[in-house]
Every structure is written in structure tokens, then in C-alpha cells.
Design a protein around this motif. Structure first.
Motif, PDB file in Angstrom:
ATOM      1  N   SER A 129       3.231  -5.745  -6.155  1.00 12.63           N
ATOM      2  CA  SER A 129       2.879  -4.337  -6.299  1.00 12.63           C
ATOM      3  C   SER A 129       4.042  -3.484  -6.760  1.00 12.63           C
ATOM      4  N   GLY A 130       5.249  -3.949  -6.573  1.00 14.24           N
ATOM      5  CA  GLY A 130       6.421  -3.168  -6.960  1.00 14.24           C
ATOM      6  C   GLY A 130       6.978  -2.377  -5.801  1.00 14.24           C
ATOM      7  N   VAL A 131       7.365  -1.139  -6.077  1.00 16.97           N
ATOM      8  CA  VAL A 131       8.027  -0.284  -5.093  1.00 16.97           C
ATOM      9  C   VAL A 131       7.170   0.954  -4.846  1.00 16.97           C
ATOM     10  N   THR A 132       7.003   1.286  -3.585  1.00 19.21           N
ATOM     11  CA  THR A 132       6.343   2.528  -3.224  1.00 19.21           C
ATOM     12  C   THR A 132       7.408   3.488  -2.723  1.00 19.21           C
ATOM     13  N   ALA A 133       7.538   4.628  -3.389  1.00 21.19           N
ATOM     14  CA  ALA A 133       8.452   5.686  -2.953  1.00 21.19           C
ATOM     15  C   ALA A 133       7.616   6.731  -2.224  1.00 21.19           C
ATOM     16  N   TRP A 134       8.175   7.273  -1.142  1.00 20.02           N
ATOM     17  CA  TRP A 134       7.426   8.278  -0.385  1.00 20.02           C
ATOM     18  C   TRP A 134       8.340   9.378   0.142  1.00 20.02           C
ATOM     19  N   GLU A 184       9.491   1.278  -0.171  1.00 22.41           N
ATOM     20  CA  GLU A 184       8.912   0.050   0.362  1.00 22.41           C
ATOM     21  C   GLU A 184       8.654  -0.876  -0.806  1.00 22.41           C
ATOM     22  N   THR A 185       8.951  -2.147  -0.624  1.00 19.51           N
ATOM     23  CA  THR A 185       8.702  -3.109  -1.693  1.00 19.51           C
ATOM     24  C   THR A 185       7.595  -4.061  -1.267  1.00 19.51           C
ATOM     25  N   TYR A 186       6.763  -4.397  -2.213  1.00 15.05           N
ATOM     26  CA  TYR A 186       5.669  -5.331  -1.986  1.00 15.05           C
ATOM     27  C   TYR A 186       5.620  -6.289  -3.168  1.00 15.05           C
ATOM     28  N   GLN A 187       5.634  -7.573  -2.882  1.00 14.48           N
ATOM     29  CA  GLN A 187       5.543  -8.564  -3.952  1.00 14.48           C
ATOM     30  C   GLN A 187       4.233  -8.371  -4.693  1.00 14.48           C
ATOM     31  N   VAL A 247       3.574  11.694   1.003  1.00 16.82           N
ATOM     32  CA  VAL A 247       3.166  11.763  -0.395  1.00 16.82           C
ATOM     33  C   VAL A 247       3.861  10.577  -1.042  1.00 16.82           C
ATOM     34  N   GLU A 248       3.105   9.704  -1.680  1.00 18.33           N
ATOM     35  CA  GLU A 248       3.727   8.483  -2.199  1.00 18.33           C
ATOM     36  C   GLU A 248       3.256   8.155  -3.605  1.00 18.33           C
ATOM     37  N   LYS A 249       4.073   7.317  -4.257  1.00 20.49           N
ATOM     38  CA  LYS A 249       3.752   6.880  -5.619  1.00 20.49           C
ATOM     39  C   LYS A 249       4.346   5.491  -5.822  1.00 20.49           C
ATOM     40  N   GLN A 250       3.634   4.668  -6.578  1.00 21.40           N
ATOM     41  CA  GLN A 250       4.109   3.309  -6.837  1.00 21.40           C
ATOM     42  C   GLN A 250       4.836   3.230  -8.176  1.00 21.40           C
ATOM     43  N   PHE A 251       5.883   2.381  -8.192  1.00 21.15           N
ATOM     44  CA  PHE A 251       6.685   2.160  -9.388  1.00 21.15           C
ATOM     45  C   PHE A 251       6.915   0.670  -9.562  1.00 21.15           C
TER      46      PHE A 251
END
Length: 107
Positions: A25-30, A20-23, A39-43
Motif C-alpha cells: 500500500s505504500g505510506v500513509t501520512a496523517w 505508517e508503512t504497509y507492504q 486526516v490522512e493520505k496515502q503515498f
């Protein structure tokens, strides 16, 4: 592997995952674990290669047998204790005795 190949491979293995992308915030992978929670982490957006590596690592970690209850030694110990615990043998009741008990409980 690039991020698309990783997602395709996890899809093939029937492991739910996504990006998921958020302006700002970057990218959230889950990845969805065996308990059906995410289970997720932001990049950072420029760090998709690291996100791909994380997806693979986390998906394999979530699917390791050691995380499953069937491989948990505490669960096995509890089941063994229950299996060896004292239980009364079932009492055999004849059809006549059963009918007498039913009639007595109705009165």
C-alpha cells in the motif's frame, strides 16, 4: 525539508502527525486536526518528499484560524442574536419569599 525534519517541526509545534508503512500500500501520512480526528493520505514509498509537503500543508490548513469556531462568522452572528434577544429581567426574591415558596412546595 525531508520527511524527518517535517515530523520534527510538527512535533515541536505540538501537532500530532505520523507515517505508517504497509507492504503493497505504500505510506500513509496523517495529521490530527483540531477536532482530534486524523486526516490522512496515502503515498507511494518513493514519494516521501511529496508526503512531507502534504504534511506541512495539511497541518497548516488544519490549524488556520478560519477553521476554528471562534473565527466562524456564523457562530458570531448566532452569539450576537442570542445576546440581543429578549430576556426577562430576573425577579428579585427576598429570603422570606423564598422560604415561603419552599414551604409551599413541600406541602
Amino acid at each position: 525539508m525531508d520527511i524527518i525534519q517535517v515530523v520534527q517541526e510538527l512535533y515541536r509545534l505540538r501537532i500530532d502527525c505520523g507515517l505508517e508503512t504497509y507492504q503493497g500500500s505504500g505510506v500513509t501520512a496523517w495529521v490530527v486536526n483540531e477536532r482530534n480526528s486524523r486526516v490522512e493520505k496515502q503515498f507511494h514509498i518513493d514519494d516521501l518528499e511529496t508526503a512531507a509537503e502534504w504534511l506541512l500543508t495539511e497541518a497548516s490548513r488544519q490549524r488556520e484560524p478560519s477553521n476554528s469556531l471562534e473565527h466562524d462568522p456564523h457562530v458570531h452572528a448566532l452569539l450576537a442574536e442570542l445576546a440581543n434577544s429578549y430576556r426577562k429581567d430576573p425577579k428579585k426574591v427576598s429570603p422570606g419569599q423564598r422560604d415561603n415558596r419552599l414551604q409551599a412546595s413541600e406541602n
